[in-house]
Design a protein around this motif. Sequence first.
Motif, PDB file in Angstrom:
ATOM      1  N   PRO A   1       8.052   8.463  -5.449  1.00  0.00           N
ATOM      2  CA  PRO A   1       8.283   7.011  -5.355  1.00  0.00           C
ATOM      3  C   PRO A   1       9.508   6.700  -4.491  1.00  0.00           C
ATOM      4  O   PRO A   1      10.383   7.533  -4.293  1.00  0.00           O
ATOM      5  CB  PRO A   1       8.519   6.601  -6.807  1.00  0.00           C
ATOM      6  CG  PRO A   1       9.076   7.831  -7.442  1.00  0.00           C
ATOM      7  CD  PRO A   1       8.369   8.993  -6.794  1.00  0.00           C
TER       8      PRO A   1
ATOM      9  N   ASP B   1       0.835  -1.214   0.000  1.00  0.00           N
ATOM     10  CA  ASP B   1       0.000   0.000   0.000  1.00  0.00           C
ATOM     11  C   ASP B   1       0.864   1.257   0.000  1.00  0.00           C
ATOM     12  O   ASP B   1       0.596   2.217  -0.745  1.00  0.00           O
ATOM     13  CB  ASP B   1      -0.924  -0.010   1.220  1.00  0.00           C
ATOM     14  CG  ASP B   1      -2.001  -1.094   1.133  1.00  0.00           C
ATOM     15  OD1 ASP B   1      -2.230  -1.585   0.001  1.00  0.00           O
ATOM     16  OD2 ASP B   1      -2.587  -1.451   2.171  1.00  0.00           O
TER      17      ASP B   1
ATOM     18  N   TYR C   1       3.994   1.597  -1.015  1.00  0.00           N
ATOM     19  CA  TYR C   1       4.720   1.746  -2.284  1.00  0.00           C
ATOM     20  C   TYR C   1       3.804   2.274  -3.380  1.00  0.00           C
ATOM     21  O   TYR C   1       4.184   3.149  -4.164  1.00  0.00           O
ATOM     22  CB  TYR C   1       5.311   0.394  -2.680  1.00  0.00           C
ATOM     23  CG  TYR C   1       6.317   0.485  -3.810  1.00  0.00           C
ATOM     24  CD1 TYR C   1       7.664   0.714  -3.544  1.00  0.00           C
ATOM     25  CD2 TYR C   1       5.920   0.367  -5.127  1.00  0.00           C
ATOM     26  CE1 TYR C   1       8.594   0.815  -4.561  1.00  0.00           C
ATOM     27  CE2 TYR C   1       6.846   0.461  -6.167  1.00  0.00           C
ATOM     28  CZ  TYR C   1       8.179   0.687  -5.879  1.00  0.00           C
ATOM     29  OH  TYR C   1       9.084   0.773  -6.912  1.00  0.00           O
ATOM     30  N   ASN C   2       2.591   1.741  -3.431  1.00  0.00           N
ATOM     31  CA  ASN C   2       1.635   2.161  -4.463  1.00  0.00           C
ATOM     32  C   ASN C   2       1.240   3.617  -4.281  1.00  0.00           C
ATOM     33  O   ASN C   2       1.157   4.390  -5.240  1.00  0.00           O
ATOM     34  CB  ASN C   2       0.407   1.248  -4.400  1.00  0.00           C
ATOM     35  CG  ASN C   2      -0.389   1.276  -5.686  1.00  0.00           C
ATOM     36  OD1 ASN C   2       0.122   1.661  -6.731  1.00  0.00           O
ATOM     37  ND2 ASN C   2      -1.644   0.884  -5.599  1.00  0.00           N
ATOM     38  N   GLU C   3       0.991   4.021  -3.026  1.00  0.00           N
ATOM     39  CA  GLU C   3       0.587   5.395  -2.736  1.00  0.00           C
ATOM     40  C   GLU C   3       1.698   6.383  -3.092  1.00  0.00           C
ATOM     41  O   GLU C   3       1.438   7.465  -3.639  1.00  0.00           O
ATOM     42  CB  GLU C   3       0.213   5.519  -1.255  1.00  0.00           C
ATOM     43  CG  GLU C   3      -0.302   6.883  -0.840  1.00  0.00           C
ATOM     44  CD  GLU C   3      -1.611   7.250  -1.528  1.00  0.00           C
ATOM     45  OE1 GLU C   3      -1.879   8.461  -1.690  1.00  0.00           O
ATOM     46  OE2 GLU C   3      -2.364   6.324  -1.925  1.00  0.00           O
TER      47      GLU C   3
ATOM     48  N   ILE D   1       3.214  -4.086  -9.555  1.00  0.00           N
ATOM     49  CA  ILE D   1       2.996  -2.634  -9.555  1.00  0.00           C
ATOM     50  C   ILE D   1       4.076  -1.927 -10.370  1.00  0.00           C
ATOM     51  O   ILE D   1       3.794  -1.029 -11.171  1.00  0.00           O
ATOM     52  CB  ILE D   1       3.002  -2.112  -8.099  1.00  0.00           C
ATOM     53  CG1 ILE D   1       1.849  -2.731  -7.311  1.00  0.00           C
ATOM     54  CG2 ILE D   1       2.912  -0.594  -8.078  1.00  0.00           C
ATOM     55  CD1 ILE D   1       1.884  -2.402  -5.820  1.00  0.00           C
ATOM     56  N   ASP D   2       5.343  -2.335 -10.166  1.00  0.00           N
ATOM     57  CA  ASP D   2       6.491  -1.663 -10.792  1.00  0.00           C
ATOM     58  C   ASP D   2       7.539  -2.711 -11.186  1.00  0.00           C
ATOM     59  O   ASP D   2       8.286  -3.185 -10.331  1.00  0.00           O
ATOM     60  CB  ASP D   2       7.095  -0.661  -9.807  1.00  0.00           C
ATOM     61  CG  ASP D   2       8.303   0.083 -10.394  1.00  0.00           C
ATOM     62  OD1 ASP D   2       8.556  -0.068 -11.608  1.00  0.00           O
ATOM     63  OD2 ASP D   2       8.977   0.806  -9.629  1.00  0.00           O
TER      64      ASP D   2
ATOM     65  N   ARG E   1       3.957   6.114  -5.387  1.00  0.00           N
ATOM     66  CA  ARG E   1       4.011   6.281  -6.856  1.00  0.00           C
ATOM     67  C   ARG E   1       2.897   7.210  -7.344  1.00  0.00           C
ATOM     68  O   ARG E   1       3.105   8.024  -8.252  1.00  0.00           O
ATOM     69  CB  ARG E   1       3.893   4.921  -7.538  1.00  0.00           C
ATOM     70  CG  ARG E   1       5.179   4.111  -7.519  1.00  0.00           C
ATOM     71  CD  ARG E   1       4.972   2.693  -8.021  1.00  0.00           C
ATOM     72  NE  ARG E   1       4.378   2.635  -9.350  1.00  0.00           N
ATOM     73  CZ  ARG E   1       5.061   2.667 -10.500  1.00  0.00           C
ATOM     74  NH1 ARG E   1       6.376   2.768 -10.456  1.00  0.00           N
ATOM     75  NH2 ARG E   1       4.441   2.587 -11.654  1.00  0.00           N
ATOM     76  N   LYS E   2       1.719   7.083  -6.740  1.00  0.00           N
ATOM     77  CA  LYS E   2       0.579   7.901  -7.173  1.00  0.00           C
ATOM     78  C   LYS E   2       0.808   9.377  -6.902  1.00  0.00           C
ATOM     79  O   LYS E   2       0.417  10.236  -7.710  1.00  0.00           O
ATOM     80  CB  LYS E   2      -0.686   7.417  -6.473  1.00  0.00           C
ATOM     81  CG  LYS E   2      -1.180   6.049  -6.947  1.00  0.00           C
ATOM     82  CD  LYS E   2      -2.450   5.651  -6.207  1.00  0.00           C
ATOM     83  CE  LYS E   2      -2.948   4.300  -6.688  1.00  0.00           C
ATOM     84  NZ  LYS E   2      -4.180   3.869  -5.958  1.00  0.00           N
ATOM     85  N   VAL E   3       1.437   9.699  -5.754  1.00  0.00           N
ATOM     86  CA  VAL E   3       1.630  11.117  -5.405  1.00  0.00           C
ATOM     87  C   VAL E   3       2.926  11.674  -5.995  1.00  0.00           C
ATOM     88  O   VAL E   3       3.279  12.824  -5.736  1.00  0.00           O
ATOM     89  CB  VAL E   3       1.641  11.292  -3.874  1.00  0.00           C
ATOM     90  CG1 VAL E   3       0.326  10.828  -3.273  1.00  0.00           C
ATOM     91  CG2 VAL E   3       2.813  10.538  -3.239  1.00  0.00           C
ATOM     92  N   GLY E   4       3.651  10.882  -6.779  1.00  0.00           N
ATOM     93  CA  GLY E   4       4.850  11.378  -7.441  1.00  0.00           C
ATOM     94  C   GLY E   4       6.091  11.413  -6.583  1.00  0.00           C
ATOM     95  O   GLY E   4       7.063  12.083  -6.919  1.00  0.00           O
TER      96      GLY E   4
END
Length: 811
Positions: free
Chosen positions: A724, A713, A715-717, A750-751, A719-722
Amino acid sequence: MNDPLRLLLIDDNPTDRLLVIRELRREFTDVQVEEIIEAKGFNRALKAGGFDLVITDYQLHWTTGLEILDAVKAHWPDCPVIMFTGTGSEEIATKAMKAGLEDYILKSPKHYVHIPTAIQSAMEKAWHRQALKEAEARYQSLFDGVPVGLYRTTPGGRIVDANPAMVEMLGYPDQRHLFSINAADLYVNPEERKWWQAMIESQGVVRDFETQLSRCDGAIIWVRISARVIRDDNGRVCYYEGSMADITDRKQAEEEIRQLNLSLERRVAERTAELKTANEQLQGEITTRKQAEEALAAEKERLGVTLRSIGDGVIATDTKGEIVLINQVAENLTGWAQGEAMGKPLTEVFHIINEKTREHCENPIAKVIKTGKIVSLADRTVLIAEDGTERLVDDSAAPIHDKEGNIIGVVLVFRDITEKQKMEEHLQRTQKLESIGILAGGIAHDFNNILSIIWGNIDLARMYSKSEDKVLERLAKSEKGCLRAKDLTQQLLTFARGGAPIKQPVAVSKLLKDTVELALSGARARCEISLPDDLWLGVIDEVQISQVINNMIINAGEAQPSGGIIKVRAENVSVTAEDVLPLQAGKYVKISIEDQGIGIPEENLPKIFDLYFSTKEDGDGLGLATAWSIIKKHDGCIEVKSEVGVGTTFDIYLPASDEKLIIKEEEKAEIFRGEGKILLMDDEEDVREATGWLLKGLGYEVEFAGDGAEAVDLYNEARKVGRPFGGVILDLTIPGGMGGKETMQKLVEIDPEVKVIVSSGYSNDPIMADFEEYGFSGVAAKPYDIRKLSEVLYNVIGSQMRGADPTSDCY
């Protein structure tokens, strides 16, 4: 001399080709590059072949990189391909990786330097794939070629695997026909399989179970079955696997012996009665008596032929205990020829003692005549041959009766069980260590977590005490204590299930010289080393085997407290199937360590490799147990010979190799500073806190996760907010949660470019030993060493700073 690296470079841009070749020349001293700029040259190269690797651009004026990839894989399936392009996309990269692409690198000045690394990684993966194929082929060849029946069945009786010897033994035309029946249908008495199934599930293993089976053609055969149960992680029975040997001939021989004994008793009685009657009635019927004697002699000869053909030793005596018959197997085991043994007392030829007490055993013939019953030898009975050779034997003695039921003699049947006993003891010791290893691994893992907290806080204390010399001195001594504790957990981890040594060709001669010199530093004993110039390389984990030799040398020195000579020898040996050793046939390096010390009492010899067994007041009982476990995991063996007051010799057998030696680079001791965001996943809060401070001290920004789900969670968040993460550190074992292996798989979804360092207190875990095969970029064993941890982070994530000043704010 190594062959040059042959590369096929496909790019219609001459500048890009020149840059790629320049990077290759910097890294590889011997590389041959064939440049392709159009379709005709590519087709000609496909036909010629012989390339180790292909590098291709994606966008070509005459085709695309995906079509190049498909063509290469169609002609050379095992040839790795790297795509180096400036016009690709994530969708193209994903499609290419699914089609078999090894790596995908963007064309930019900062990425050119990655080409040699990508090539090395691709070649190593290709080599591992080839090695795996060869290993699978060797296993299948062994499975199909062994002359003993091998099989695997489910608890329900479904046959899921069987080798050709098994199919042939049961008379089926092929595996398909055998797999179509239920295993229970093979049993002449189906109830025997139920009894066998209950026994194997309760005990885990069944050995030498004898039963009757029906062949495909309806014939009945006797078989001897040895099998074990295989369970899943929840303890559920998955299947049974084992071996099966046809013993019909042996059973028939035993029955023939029994029938012949009965026949002999009956015929002797009948012939004697006939002769007595004939003498009383017709003294002149000499011809009849001679015919009876000849018939008796013929019968005796037939019995002798039968006895010579069976595999057990047979000795028959009269009621006085004097030998009247001895077969060839008995001659070989006792060392007495038939002509010499005939008429002698059994005790003179069949000399038996108790293996432990060395006292003479009771004469079995006398006991049979006294009781009139079948008598078996006690366990651990040793037969001493005429030349002094000792063998463990198992036997039984039975009375021979005449027609009226009177005992007229005794027959003794015995066999050599020395090798069987040795193999059973070897298996029992292995199973015992494997069971203890489960507990040892868990303890070592938890202890390493505690050490991580202690060690991390020592490093943190150093950061804030750099000017206080006495404090730093105390911290240095504490760190040495942590190192000793880490060595202790490393010995415990040797027993953990799944522990895998990192094996490669190693010069055993140098290892012995270096280890012996270090182990004897300050000791009163001196060492004589005898090493041949042509000693083979050992396929070993250098650190683990050095630990074994170190333990052995220290023990040898302690066995000679007043000083003495320790002899260390090494030689090349080739083991065959005929050798009485628990080894596969092949080439081995044999290391012998001989002392002139106090020796080991005979009653302690079977226990010296047991965990925690020690005769020393301050001993921890780990040294020899660790040595046994390490050698076992190297597919080798260790044997010991000792005599009290004379000395002890240990013989170690290690697999050998003809490969050339791989020379390791020296480890760097400097500290590497870095920058970027790090995600640290660990279920221990204190470990997260201590490690987090270390990472911040090294220049990194740190966020924490307690398990895999939380790490995914975060790591994904990010990436979303720029913002990473530059790298992730995952603990392998998370009790009650998602561990490092599963979390890694989720992060790759995810990546695909995620950079993950695997961490664990189980430093011997297979994933830690071969982390790249599981997709990880680096490995860091607990407890963390700040220097090694900083180097791993630098190599995986990269940094603009390195070689930190030890007096800086970081340390």
